[in-house]
Design a protein around this motif. Structure first.
Motif, short mmCIF file in Angstrom:
data_model
loop_
_atom_site.label_atom_id
_atom_site.label_comp_id
_atom_site.label_asym_id
_atom_site.label_seq_id
_atom_site.Cartn_x
_atom_site.Cartn_y
_atom_site.Cartn_z
N ALA A 1 0.83 -1.20 0.00
CA ALA A 1 0.00 0.00 0.00
C ALA A 1 0.87 1.25 0.00
O ALA A 1 0.58 2.21 -0.73
CB ALA A 1 -0.93 -0.01 1.21
N GLU A 2 1.92 1.23 0.78
CA GLU A 2 2.82 2.38 0.81
C GLU A 2 3.54 2.55 -0.53
O GLU A 2 3.74 3.67 -0.99
CB GLU A 2 3.83 2.21 1.94
CG GLU A 2 4.62 3.45 2.24
CD GLU A 2 5.42 3.34 3.51
OE1 GLU A 2 6.41 4.08 3.62
OE2 GLU A 2 5.07 2.53 4.39
N PHE A 3 3.91 1.45 -1.17
CA PHE A 3 4.56 1.52 -2.47
C PHE A 3 3.61 2.07 -3.53
O PHE A 3 4.01 2.88 -4.37
CB PHE A 3 5.08 0.14 -2.88
CG PHE A 3 5.88 0.17 -4.14
CD1 PHE A 3 7.12 0.78 -4.17
CD2 PHE A 3 5.39 -0.41 -5.29
CE1 PHE A 3 7.87 0.81 -5.33
CE2 PHE A 3 6.13 -0.38 -6.46
CZ PHE A 3 7.37 0.23 -6.48
N LEU A 4 2.34 1.65 -3.50
CA LEU A 4 1.37 2.20 -4.45
C LEU A 4 1.14 3.68 -4.23
O LEU A 4 1.00 4.45 -5.19
CB LEU A 4 0.05 1.43 -4.35
CG LEU A 4 0.07 0.02 -4.95
CD1 LEU A 4 -1.24 -0.69 -4.68
CD2 LEU A 4 0.38 0.06 -6.42
N LEU A 5 1.12 4.12 -2.99
CA LEU A 5 1.01 5.55 -2.71
C LEU A 5 2.23 6.31 -3.23
O LEU A 5 2.11 7.41 -3.75
CB LEU A 5 0.84 5.79 -1.21
CG LEU A 5 -0.51 5.40 -0.63
CD1 LEU A 5 -0.50 5.54 0.89
CD2 LEU A 5 -1.62 6.24 -1.23
N PHE A 6 3.40 5.70 -3.09
CA PHE A 6 4.62 6.32 -3.63
C PHE A 6 4.52 6.48 -5.14
O PHE A 6 4.85 7.53 -5.69
CB PHE A 6 5.84 5.47 -3.27
CG PHE A 6 7.07 5.81 -4.05
CD1 PHE A 6 7.81 6.94 -3.74
CD2 PHE A 6 7.49 5.01 -5.11
CE1 PHE A 6 8.94 7.26 -4.47
CE2 PHE A 6 8.62 5.32 -5.84
CZ PHE A 6 9.34 6.46 -5.52
N LEU A 7 4.06 5.42 -5.83
CA LEU A 7 3.93 5.49 -7.29
C LEU A 7 2.95 6.58 -7.70
O LEU A 7 3.19 7.33 -8.64
CB LEU A 7 3.48 4.14 -7.84
CG LEU A 7 4.48 3.00 -7.77
CD1 LEU A 7 3.84 1.72 -8.28
CD2 LEU A 7 5.73 3.32 -8.54
N TRP B 1 4.77 5.62 -12.58
CA TRP B 1 4.03 4.48 -13.09
C TRP B 1 4.86 3.63 -14.05
O TRP B 1 4.53 2.47 -14.31
CB TRP B 1 2.74 4.93 -13.76
CG TRP B 1 1.76 5.46 -12.77
CD1 TRP B 1 1.35 6.74 -12.64
CD2 TRP B 1 1.10 4.73 -11.74
NE1 TRP B 1 0.47 6.86 -11.59
CE2 TRP B 1 0.30 5.65 -11.03
CE3 TRP B 1 1.12 3.40 -11.34
CZ2 TRP B 1 -0.50 5.26 -9.95
CZ3 TRP B 1 0.33 3.02 -10.27
CH2 TRP B 1 -0.47 3.95 -9.59
N TRP B 2 5.95 4.17 -14.58
CA TRP B 2 6.79 3.41 -15.48
C TRP B 2 7.50 2.26 -14.76
O TRP B 2 8.02 1.34 -15.38
CB TRP B 2 7.82 4.31 -16.16
CG TRP B 2 8.66 5.11 -15.20
CD1 TRP B 2 8.38 6.33 -14.71
CD2 TRP B 2 9.88 4.70 -14.60
NE1 TRP B 2 9.37 6.74 -13.85
CE2 TRP B 2 10.30 5.75 -13.76
CE3 TRP B 2 10.66 3.56 -14.70
CZ2 TRP B 2 11.47 5.68 -13.03
CZ3 TRP B 2 11.83 3.50 -13.95
CH2 TRP B 2 12.22 4.55 -13.13
N LEU B 3 7.52 2.30 -13.41
CA LEU B 3 8.14 1.22 -12.64
C LEU B 3 7.29 -0.05 -12.62
O LEU B 3 7.82 -1.15 -12.44
CB LEU B 3 8.38 1.67 -11.21
CG LEU B 3 9.53 2.62 -10.96
CD1 LEU B 3 9.50 3.12 -9.53
CD2 LEU B 3 10.84 1.95 -11.24
N VAL B 4 5.99 0.09 -12.83
CA VAL B 4 5.08 -1.06 -12.72
C VAL B 4 5.42 -2.15 -13.73
O VAL B 4 5.56 -3.32 -13.33
CB VAL B 4 3.61 -0.60 -12.82
CG1 VAL B 4 2.67 -1.79 -12.87
CG2 VAL B 4 3.26 0.30 -11.64
N PRO B 5 5.57 -1.86 -15.04
CA PRO B 5 5.90 -2.96 -15.96
C PRO B 5 7.24 -3.63 -15.64
O PRO B 5 7.38 -4.85 -15.79
CB PRO B 5 5.97 -2.28 -17.33
CG PRO B 5 5.29 -0.98 -17.18
CD PRO B 5 5.36 -0.61 -15.74
#
Length: 71
Positions: free
Chosen positions: A27-33, A39-43
């Protein structure tokens, strides 16, 4: 005002910050993104996670010699 005296608002802010629920790592990582527009880190993370799962699967099932020929 002396160092020993603190304004009541600072004490209340600290107490309210302490009572907040701690977030999980994901959850904290998604808030960071979201907040930093990364968002380029997700793929990249999805591909790394898939490759990690493939390596773990290959070592458990004995399929490593067959997967080796792919790379």
């Amino acid at each position: 005002m002396t160092e020993e005296q603190t304004p009541p608002s600072e004490t209340n802010d600290f107490a309210s910050g302490q009572s907040e629920q701690e977030l999980s790592f994901f959850a904290e990582f998604l808030l960071f993104l979201r907040d930093n527009k990364k968002w380029w880190l997700v793929p990249i993370l999805v591909i790394l996670g898939g490759l990690s799962a493939l390596v773990v699967w290959a070592t458990v099932t004995g399929a490593a010699p067959f997967i080796y020929s792919i790379f």
